[in-house]
Motif scaffolding. Structure first.
Motif, PDB file in Angstrom:
ATOM      1  N   ALA A  15     123.226 -46.956   5.168  1.00  0.00           N
ATOM      2  CA  ALA A  15     124.115 -47.131   4.012  1.00  0.00           C
ATOM      3  C   ALA A  15     124.444 -45.801   3.355  1.00  0.00           C
ATOM      4  O   ALA A  15     125.511 -45.642   2.746  1.00  0.00           O
ATOM      5  CB  ALA A  15     123.484 -48.077   2.996  1.00  0.00           C
ATOM      6  N   GLY A  16     123.531 -44.834   3.465  1.00  0.00           N
ATOM      7  CA  GLY A  16     123.725 -43.539   2.827  1.00  0.00           C
ATOM      8  C   GLY A  16     124.381 -42.513   3.713  1.00  0.00           C
ATOM      9  O   GLY A  16     124.392 -41.321   3.366  1.00  0.00           O
ATOM     10  N   GLN A  17     124.947 -42.944   4.831  1.00  0.00           N
ATOM     11  CA  GLN A  17     125.571 -41.992   5.756  1.00  0.00           C
ATOM     12  C   GLN A  17     127.093 -42.099   5.750  1.00  0.00           C
ATOM     13  O   GLN A  17     127.758 -41.698   6.702  1.00  0.00           O
ATOM     14  CB  GLN A  17     124.995 -42.201   7.162  1.00  0.00           C
ATOM     15  N   ARG A  18     127.605 -42.640   4.659  1.00  0.00           N
ATOM     16  CA  ARG A  18     129.067 -42.693   4.489  1.00  0.00           C
ATOM     17  C   ARG A  18     129.546 -41.401   3.832  1.00  0.00           C
ATOM     18  O   ARG A  18     128.749 -40.566   3.388  1.00  0.00           O
ATOM     19  CB  ARG A  18     129.445 -43.898   3.620  1.00  0.00           C
ATOM     20  N   ARG A  19     130.863 -41.246   3.733  1.00  0.00           N
ATOM     21  CA  ARG A  19     131.419 -40.051   3.092  1.00  0.00           C
ATOM     22  C   ARG A  19     130.988 -39.983   1.625  1.00  0.00           C
ATOM     23  O   ARG A  19     130.806 -41.011   0.955  1.00  0.00           O
ATOM     24  CB  ARG A  19     132.940 -40.041   3.164  1.00  0.00           C
TER      25      ARG A  19
ATOM     26  N   ASN B 177     115.724 -26.609   3.202  1.00  0.00           N
ATOM     27  CA  ASN B 177     114.514 -27.434   3.105  1.00  0.00           C
ATOM     28  C   ASN B 177     114.715 -28.858   2.620  1.00  0.00           C
ATOM     29  O   ASN B 177     113.768 -29.648   2.666  1.00  0.00           O
ATOM     30  CB  ASN B 177     113.501 -26.752   2.165  1.00  0.00           C
ATOM     31  N   ASP B 178     115.891 -29.208   2.105  1.00  0.00           N
ATOM     32  CA  ASP B 178     116.082 -30.573   1.633  1.00  0.00           C
ATOM     33  C   ASP B 178     115.889 -31.554   2.788  1.00  0.00           C
ATOM     34  O   ASP B 178     116.301 -31.288   3.925  1.00  0.00           O
ATOM     35  CB  ASP B 178     117.485 -30.728   1.038  1.00  0.00           C
ATOM     36  N   LYS B 179     115.270 -32.694   2.503  1.00  0.00           N
ATOM     37  CA  LYS B 179     114.953 -33.638   3.586  1.00  0.00           C
ATOM     38  C   LYS B 179     116.200 -34.166   4.280  1.00  0.00           C
ATOM     39  O   LYS B 179     116.158 -34.510   5.470  1.00  0.00           O
ATOM     40  CB  LYS B 179     114.086 -34.778   3.071  1.00  0.00           C
ATOM     41  N   PHE B 180     117.308 -34.221   3.556  1.00  0.00           N
ATOM     42  CA  PHE B 180     118.567 -34.613   4.196  1.00  0.00           C
ATOM     43  C   PHE B 180     118.947 -33.597   5.265  1.00  0.00           C
ATOM     44  O   PHE B 180     119.295 -33.959   6.401  1.00  0.00           O
ATOM     45  CB  PHE B 180     119.665 -34.724   3.138  1.00  0.00           C
TER      46      PHE B 180
ATOM     47  N   HIS C 230     118.948 -34.792  14.043  1.00  0.00           N
ATOM     48  CA  HIS C 230     119.964 -35.650  14.666  1.00  0.00           C
ATOM     49  C   HIS C 230     120.976 -34.821  15.456  1.00  0.00           C
ATOM     50  O   HIS C 230     121.438 -35.254  16.522  1.00  0.00           O
ATOM     51  CB  HIS C 230     120.681 -36.474  13.597  1.00  0.00           C
ATOM     52  N   LEU C 231     121.329 -33.636  14.943  1.00  0.00           N
ATOM     53  CA  LEU C 231     122.252 -32.760  15.668  1.00  0.00           C
ATOM     54  C   LEU C 231     121.633 -32.326  16.995  1.00  0.00           C
ATOM     55  O   LEU C 231     122.312 -32.341  18.044  1.00  0.00           O
ATOM     56  CB  LEU C 231     122.597 -31.545  14.804  1.00  0.00           C
ATOM     57  N   ALA C 232     120.366 -31.974  16.951  1.00  0.00           N
ATOM     58  CA  ALA C 232     119.680 -31.584  18.189  1.00  0.00           C
ATOM     59  C   ALA C 232     119.648 -32.747  19.180  1.00  0.00           C
ATOM     60  O   ALA C 232     119.905 -32.577  20.384  1.00  0.00           O
ATOM     61  CB  ALA C 232     118.267 -31.109  17.869  1.00  0.00           C
ATOM     62  N   ALA C 233     119.361 -33.946  18.685  1.00  0.00           N
ATOM     63  CA  ALA C 233     119.304 -35.122  19.561  1.00  0.00           C
ATOM     64  C   ALA C 233     120.673 -35.423  20.159  1.00  0.00           C
ATOM     65  O   ALA C 233     120.781 -35.818  21.332  1.00  0.00           O
ATOM     66  CB  ALA C 233     118.796 -36.321  18.767  1.00  0.00           C
ATOM     67  N   ARG C 234     121.731 -35.222  19.382  1.00  0.00           N
ATOM     68  CA  ARG C 234     123.098 -35.454  19.871  1.00  0.00           C
ATOM     69  C   ARG C 234     123.406 -34.545  21.053  1.00  0.00           C
ATOM     70  O   ARG C 234     123.997 -34.982  22.061  1.00  0.00           O
ATOM     71  CB  ARG C 234     124.100 -35.213  18.749  1.00  0.00           C
ATOM     72  N   VAL C 235     123.008 -33.279  20.949  1.00  0.00           N
ATOM     73  CA  VAL C 235     123.277 -32.310  22.008  1.00  0.00           C
ATOM     74  C   VAL C 235     122.375 -32.561  23.222  1.00  0.00           C
ATOM     75  O   VAL C 235     122.812 -32.465  24.379  1.00  0.00           O
ATOM     76  CB  VAL C 235     123.091 -30.879  21.458  1.00  0.00           C
ATOM     77  N   GLU C 236     121.117 -32.891  22.949  1.00  0.00           N
ATOM     78  CA  GLU C 236     120.165 -33.112  24.045  1.00  0.00           C
ATOM     79  C   GLU C 236     120.546 -34.318  24.897  1.00  0.00           C
ATOM     80  O   GLU C 236     120.251 -34.357  26.104  1.00  0.00           O
ATOM     81  CB  GLU C 236     118.754 -33.290  23.475  1.00  0.00           C
ATOM     82  N   LYS C 237     121.218 -35.299  24.303  1.00  0.00           N
ATOM     83  CA  LYS C 237     121.656 -36.479  25.063  1.00  0.00           C
ATOM     84  C   LYS C 237     122.614 -36.098  26.195  1.00  0.00           C
ATOM     85  O   LYS C 237     122.695 -36.783  27.214  1.00  0.00           O
ATOM     86  CB  LYS C 237     122.337 -37.482  24.139  1.00  0.00           C
TER      87      LYS C 237
ATOM     88  N   GLU D  33     112.865 -41.172  -3.656  1.00  0.00           N
ATOM     89  CA  GLU D  33     112.715 -42.304  -2.744  1.00  0.00           C
ATOM     90  C   GLU D  33     113.868 -42.420  -1.741  1.00  0.00           C
ATOM     91  O   GLU D  33     113.916 -43.347  -0.938  1.00  0.00           O
ATOM     92  CB  GLU D  33     112.611 -43.607  -3.550  1.00  0.00           C
ATOM     93  N   TYR D  34     114.797 -41.464  -1.778  1.00  0.00           N
ATOM     94  CA  TYR D  34     115.947 -41.516  -0.867  1.00  0.00           C
ATOM     95  C   TYR D  34     115.507 -41.332   0.580  1.00  0.00           C
ATOM     96  O   TYR D  34     114.718 -40.443   0.903  1.00  0.00           O
ATOM     97  CB  TYR D  34     116.943 -40.424  -1.258  1.00  0.00           C
ATOM     98  N   ASN D  35     116.045 -42.154   1.455  1.00  0.00           N
ATOM     99  CA  ASN D  35     115.762 -42.079   2.887  1.00  0.00           C
ATOM    100  C   ASN D  35     117.029 -41.655   3.620  1.00  0.00           C
ATOM    101  O   ASN D  35     117.986 -42.427   3.715  1.00  0.00           O
ATOM    102  CB  ASN D  35     115.285 -43.445   3.405  1.00  0.00           C
ATOM    103  N   PRO D  36     117.094 -40.424   4.167  1.00  0.00           N
ATOM    104  CA  PRO D  36     118.319 -39.961   4.828  1.00  0.00           C
ATOM    105  C   PRO D  36     118.685 -40.754   6.078  1.00  0.00           C
ATOM    106  O   PRO D  36     119.820 -40.657   6.552  1.00  0.00           O
ATOM    107  CB  PRO D  36     118.017 -38.495   5.168  1.00  0.00           C
ATOM    108  N   ASP D  37     117.743 -41.546   6.604  1.00  0.00           N
ATOM    109  CA  ASP D  37     118.049 -42.362   7.784  1.00  0.00           C
ATOM    110  C   ASP D  37     118.583 -43.740   7.418  1.00  0.00           C
ATOM    111  O   ASP D  37     118.891 -44.536   8.312  1.00  0.00           O
ATOM    112  CB  ASP D  37     116.805 -42.512   8.656  1.00  0.00           C
TER     113      ASP D  37
END
Length: 731
Positions: free
Chosen positions: A611-615, A659-662, A669-676, A604-608
């Motif tokens: 709260a789960g994007q901390r170190r 293949n992990d969803k994370f 997100h990396l692609a979106a960061r560069v495309e910006k 049930e983990y959501n990578p987006d």
């Protein structure tokens, strides 16, 4: 009335005089008699051998005498067999050894004349000659820094010791790595994160001769440093956010100890204080936050909810549960701070090291009054006097739950157990520690003293400058995390079943410098990473590898795979999603259901979830149900004390990184960061490569990645880059 007062005063004075005289007698015994007996008598007359039926290890043994009858008659030297055996023209004892000197005989005579005082609970053990003592138990002696041929490569004394050994083996150190390699190595080593392209560029362009040293200092002062090195410490003490065992319930207040460790590293707490806070902070620093939160160290390991809460008081199983709980405390303290496997003496005397069952149960007695429970502490004057802050820590007072009740500070009786069985109690023992170190007491005379003084006495013993184990242990741990292997490759075991030091003189030189030089771990880091030894390339050398395939002599730097936390944090960092918020309760990478026995649902983990994007240091760590992604990358079992992590290479790791969803979401997100930032696809590919790997792609790499991005999209090209060896390894 005046006569009564005078009589009372006289009685008080006589009692005081008597206690002072007894203290003086016991001091005389400890300083002069005990060393004499340990050196000349205990080899034959200890509790194991009992030659002639006699042991001189304890006061009870002395009183029992031997086959020839009483050994000492208190106050009567002329009637004491002990004295007659070691004196006269032809002394019979000690056998096969030089006779005692007249002044030594005089010491025994004085001791017996004064009443043969023997401090309560003091156990003696045989002293060995220095050449017979195991290397880790020998007192520290400062070695001479060797002179080497390659003086131009020597930056610190570390290099002199390493190069000297290489010269002895007919080897040479490898060349120095380039700056791009060094900055990436330093960043991951000291703060566990990749350098931003701007940081790399600034370092490459810095012409100052001390550019490297200034970079080291900046990283050591970063708050990210404490987060990186706290994770290493939490491995060793097997920290977790759940209890483990059958029900593995949540520990909602474990995290303040984790935060304490981060703060302590960032503040460069002197190591002696770091030790004392974690063993007896409530005694040494009772009015401070860290004096309480640091005690989470003693409670960091697993805890049996069923055995502690649900089993009835007074049953055998209850006693076994508490025995195992104290065993974990003892092993954690002694493995962590002294690298001694004392737990091997729970059922019998240690088979390989000079650690007795009595030593072991004396250590259990140190913790006889403490349990693991939520304990209040005060953060600052603004804390709400109504939800005091709580930490899961060693405690003597807490709210009862079921049959789990506090001691109130009264130590439970501790018995030496035959074969470690609660059914076979031999005798009660008092608090103490191991007796294998020369010049240090092994038993603590603390009758009717507050419980905390037992832990304080052990902390004093561990931090005593004469204790060689403490200082060798910590410098070896730090070395291990920098090079991937310690000077001793078994950081938790300095005994006969552990490894031998590859560079014993360097180990002792580092230990003494650390012990006597302020005990700054940051300065120890600086000394190591500024050495030429640390700055070597990791390139293979076929000739050297033939004689030293494991690189024990450090003719090159070790190439290492990033640990699970560093990989996860690096992915978040390059994708632009890393949240650097510090401290507080851990984030959960799972759905949670608590129906008496909790369920941890990682599906049930959501990578987006922000709260789960901390170190990863702030991740909620479950003992019975580990995070599948992190476990695949060799994240250790938090129920075990982990002295060093596995570094495996498996197909499952490749599949997880691909293949992990994370990983899939962060690649997007990396692609979106560069495309910006706009620009054509080739520029975007180059920018992605630079963010992830710290360098622009070669012409061939660029061509392949651009073709791949055209066919499958930039996000999939990012996914490919995040799966390269170069991303997951550090040269």
């Amino acid at each position: 009335m005046n006569r009564l007062r005078t009589l009372a005063a006289l009685c008080s004075w006589m009692a005081l005089a008597g206690s002072l005289a007894q203290a003086a007698d016991e001091t005389f015994f400890r300083r002069q008699v005990a060393p004499l007996l340990e050196q000349h008598c205990l080899r034959c007359h200890d509790q194991k051998l009992r030659r002639g039926g006699l042991s001189l290890a304890t006061a009870a043994d002395l009183a029992a005498g031997g086959d020839s009858g009483p050994t000492v008659v208190s106050g009567k030297p002329s009637e004491s067999l002990l004295l007659s055996m070691v004196s006269g023209d032809k002394p019979k004892m000690p056998k096969k050894a030089a006779p005692l000197k007249p002044q030594q005989v005089a010491v025994l005579q004085k001791w017996i004349s004064q009443g043969a005082a023997w401090p309560k609970d003091l156990t003696l053990s045989a002293r060995k000659e220095p050449s017979e003592i195991w290397w880790s138990l020998r007192p520290l002696a400062r070695p001479v820094v060797p002179v080497v041929k390659m003086t131009d490569r020597v930056r610190t004394p570390i290099d002199a010791f390493i190069f000297h050994r290489l010269e002895q083996q007919g080897m040479k150190p490898s060349a120095e790595a380039d700056r791009r390699t060094l900055i990436r190595r330093l960043y991951f080593d000291l703060i566990g994160l990749p350098p931003e392209p701007a940081n790399i560029d600034a370092f490459l362009r810095d012409p100052a001769p001390d550019a490297y040293e200034r970079l080291v200092d900046r990283l050591l002062e970063s708050p990210r440093y404490g987060e990186r090195w706290a994770r290493h410490w939490l491995d060793v003490v097997h920290y977790g956010d759940t209890h483990g065992y059958d029900k593995d319930k949540v520990r909602p207040h474990a995290w303040p100890y984790r935060d304490y460790v981060i703060r302590a590293f960032n503040e460069d707490r002197p190591y002696w204080r770091f030790i004392k806070e974690q063993i007896a902070g409530d005694v040494f620093y009772p009015d401070t936050r860290d004096g309480i939160t640091a005690l989470g160290f003693l409670a960091a390991g697993p805890w049996d909810f069923v055995g502690q809460v649900e089993l009835r008081e007074g049953t055998l199983d209850k006693n076994i549960t508490r025995n195992l709980d104290r065993d974990d405390m003892v092993a954690t303290v002694m493995n962590t701070f002294t690298s001694l496997t004392v737990q091997c003496a729970r059922c019998h005397d240690h088979k390989f090291d000079p650690i007795t069952q009595e030593d072991y149960y004396s250590l259990q007695a140190v913790f006889a009054a403490v349990d693991r429970a939520d304990r209040p502490y005060k953060i600052d004057s603004q804390t709400d006097p109504k939800q005091p802050a709580l930490v899961y820590a060693a405690a003597t007072h807490f709210a009862p739950e079921g049959s789990f009740t506090p001691t109130g500070g009264k130590p439970r009786p501790i018995y030496l157990l035959k074969r470690g069985s609660e059914k076979n109690k031999v005798r009660e023992v008092g608090p103490g520690t191991v007796a294998c170190l020369t010049g240090l007491p092994s038993r603590f005379s603390l009758t009717d003293r507050p419980e905390g003084e037992r832990r304080a006495a052990l902390a004093h013993w561990i931090t005593d400058p004469r204790n060689p184990l403490t200082w060798r242990s910590i410098v070896n741990r730090i070395w291990h995390y920098h090079f991937g292997q310690g000077l001793v490759d078994t950081p938790n075991d300095f005994g006969r079943m552990g490894g031998l030091p590859s560079h014993p003189e360097l180990l002792d030189w580092l230990a003494i410098r650390f012990r006597d030089g302020g005990q700054s771990i940051k300065q120890l880091h600086r000394l190591i990473v500024t050495s030429s030894t640390y700055r070597q390339v990791s390139r293979h050398n076929t000739d050297h590898a033939q004689s030293d395939a494991g690189n024990r002599f450090l003719w090159r730097m070790n190439r290492r795979r990033l640990d699970a936390e560093s990989i996860r944090d690096a992915v978040l960092a390059v994708s632009g999603k890393l949240d650097l918020k510090m401290y507080g309760p851990g984030f959960r990478t799972f759905g949670f259901l608590d129906d008496h026995s909790p369920h941890y649902k990682y599906e049930e983990y959501n990578p987006d979830d922000p709260a789960g994007q901390r170190r990863s240091i702030y991740r909620f760590v479950v003992r019975s149900a580990p995070d599948p992604f992190m476990e695949t990358l060799d994240c250790p079992d938090p129920s075990l004390r982990v002295e060093k992590r596995n570094e495996s290479l498996t197909a499952l790791q490749a599949l997880a990184l691909l293949n992990d969803k994370f990983m899939l979401r962060m690649a997007e997100h990396l692609a979106a960061r560069v495309e910006k930032k706009g620009g054509e696809l080739p520029n975007q590919v180059a920018a992605t490569h630079l963010l992830a790997l710290g360098r622009e792609p070669t012409a061939e790499e660029g061509r392949l990645l651009i073709d791949y991005a055209h066919k499958h999209g930039l996000a999939n090209a990012c996914r490919l880059i995040l799966n390269t060896n170069e991303f997951s390894f550090v040269d």
